[in-house]
Design a protein around this motif. Structure first.
Motif: not given
Length: 189
Positions: A158-169, A171-185
């Motif tokens: 849904p629009e409240e979450l996005e897949y993104r990469f931070v380095g090799r990780n 992440i699930l990003l909440d773009p409205h809050a600009h926070i990482i909700t979970d990630y795969i290391d």
């Protein structure tokens, strides 16, 4: 009597066919349950996000960067407080992580994999960023591009979450809050 016997045989055959169809369905897509569970967890997060976002003033249509930042930080605080015990794996369960890792391995070890990695790593620069659940996405790091094949292979969000990469990780990003909700290391091989 013969028609009752035939009806019984037909009903029994139908029940056996229905009973055996379920295991075949599971064998056809063994990842379906993991994906369904992931989406259930995502939807629960989105419900919380929406509930909390309704408690703060909406952004004006012509919001300036400072107003956007203040809104993001206010929402992030509410979400972080509500998810104070959140940890890695709450959304990306081990089964969902396995599915994502397989997809990413296939993509990044494929013919275009090296080029895709270069593009993703180039965006983040040489920074070694360790994501943190409920942590703010680093302001100094541009949002990474996510290759279309990755987006096609992962469940739609849904629009409240996005897949993104931070380095090799991943992440699930909440773009409205600009926070990482979970990630795969170390999701990128």
């Amino acid at each position: 009597m013969l028609s009752r016997l035939m009806l019984g045989v037909v009903l029994t055959a139908a029940m056996v066919a229905c009973a055996s169809a379920e295991p075949q369905k599971d064998r056809a897509n063994p990842d379906a349950a993991a994906i369904a569970d992931f989406l259930k967890r995502v939807n629960a997060y989105v419900d919380l996000h929406k509930k909390l976002e309704r408690t703060i003033p909406s952004l004006p249509k012509d919001a300036n960067p400072q107003q956007i930042d203040q809104h993001q930080r206010a929402l992030a605080k509410l979400i972080s407080d509500a998810r104070a015990n959140a940890k890695r794996g709450d959304l990306f369960t081990p089964d969902m992580e396995r599915i994502a890792r397989k997809l990413l391995t296939d993509i990044f070890r494929g013919p275009a994999g090296d080029q895709l990695k270069r593009e993703i790593f180039e965006e983040a620069g040489q920074r070694n960023i360790a994501p943190k659940v409920n942590g703010r996405y680093p302001d100094e790091v541009p949002l990474s591009t996510v290759p279309p094949d990755v987006l096609k292979g992962l469940p739609k969000l849904p629009e409240e979450l996005e897949y993104r990469f931070v380095g090799r990780n991943l992440i699930l990003l909440d773009p409205h809050a600009h926070i990482i909700t979970d990630y795969i290391d170390r999701a990128i091989p």
